[in-house]
Write an enzyme that holds these catalytic residues in place. Sequence first.
Site, PDB file in Angstrom:
ATOM      1  N   GLY A   1       0.823  -1.198   0.000  1.00  0.00           N
ATOM      2  CA  GLY A   1       0.000   0.000   0.000  1.00  0.00           C
ATOM      3  C   GLY A   1       0.858   1.251   0.000  1.00  0.00           C
ATOM      4  O   GLY A   1       2.061   1.207   0.278  1.00  0.00           O
TER       5      GLY A   1
ATOM      6  N   GLY B   1       0.378  -5.209   0.543  1.00  0.00           N
ATOM      7  CA  GLY B   1      -0.805  -5.142  -0.305  1.00  0.00           C
ATOM      8  C   GLY B   1      -0.636  -5.847  -1.629  1.00  0.00           C
ATOM      9  O   GLY B   1      -1.615  -6.281  -2.250  1.00  0.00           O
TER      10      GLY B   1
ATOM     11  N   GLU C   1       5.353  -5.959   7.596  1.00  0.00           N
ATOM     12  CA  GLU C   1       4.689  -4.906   8.363  1.00  0.00           C
ATOM     13  C   GLU C   1       5.279  -4.628   9.735  1.00  0.00           C
ATOM     14  O   GLU C   1       5.242  -3.485  10.210  1.00  0.00           O
ATOM     15  CB  GLU C   1       3.190  -5.239   8.503  1.00  0.00           C
TER      16      GLU C   1
ATOM     17  N   ASP D   1      -1.670  -7.605   7.135  1.00  0.00           N
ATOM     18  CA  ASP D   1      -3.102  -7.480   6.862  1.00  0.00           C
ATOM     19  C   ASP D   1      -3.377  -8.051   5.474  1.00  0.00           C
ATOM     20  O   ASP D   1      -2.700  -8.962   5.046  1.00  0.00           O
ATOM     21  CB  ASP D   1      -3.551  -6.023   7.019  1.00  0.00           C
TER      22      ASP D   1
END
Length: 359
Positions: free
Chosen positions: A71, A119, A142, A150
């Site tokens: 992301g 992502g 992360e 995630d």
Amino acid sequence: MNNGPHEHDPVLLRTEGHAAHITLNRPEALNALTHPMALHIDRALAAWEKDPAVETVVIGGAGERGLCAGGDIRAIHSDASTGGAASAEFWRDEYRLNARIARYPKPYVALMDGIVMGGGVGISAHGSVRIVTERSRVAMPETGIGFVPDVGGTYLLSLAPGELGTHLALTGAPVGAADALLCGLADHFVPSSALPSLARDLATESVHAVLERYVAQPPPGQLATARPWIDHCYAADTAEEIVARLRAADAPAAKEAAGTLLAKSPTAVKVTLSALRRARGLGPLERVLEQEYRVSLTALSCPDLVEGIRAQVIDKDRDPRWSPATLDAVGPADVERFFAPLGDRELRLPAASSPEVAW
């Protein structure tokens, strides 16, 4: 869905014969995924799902460096500093996209060439046909920015053999093709030089017929031989005990992993460990994405996310000042609050049976 895309659009859509193609087109940013890009991809998938002329969907990245580095964390850094509302909306739509990809009723071919992180894993590793190459570097990094895996990452890693997923989640270590296959993050190895012709062949042939010609054996990986110390060390009940076991192990790679883990956000490490272990009992992907949404929204209000992005991406001093600074300073209540219900802000995804994808 040939809408006359412009060469500078962040997502390029085109159809060739029976195949529809999605190309992430931000090579200068390693094809980092933004909210508008996620929405654009989701709309395209919804339309192609109902289009009888489209038999296969193919996703890849522009440029030579990778499919997607994750992301747009610069945007998340800015937003988290001012309340985090935009990031919350982005993740809501991104996680819905991840669920759509996992349940897509047509073959979804992800070309996981080069860097595929965060992502980028979410838009590829939930697909039905996941192709890695000798250039693939797949990771959920992360914890290094004070965040928690995630986009369904805790779901995928919780299903990896033994404790391999725990090792990858806590350390953020990237893996190559063979190890991505071993961990269940990919399905097939194809040399990177063959990807253009593979994609062209999908215009006129089925995925099964095309794969038969292109799939090869990957170069050797590293994790298979490391399973004994990984499975022993990461089976410990707490992050502190994992570190102690890693330090006590005979393998130099285990001691290196201990140092890597200790450089990550202590809060993120402990929350990640808990999220992975809870994911194993939650059932389908949708339930895990809902848990990840709770965790992600809580992380927005914690100092480590802003600090981690600052240190790794904004200032690039690689010297984050985590708060709390040590694992033993992160108590059970500090972890538990990441999993607290969100009330009317909950992400609620309908669980569906995995599609019967006809090849």
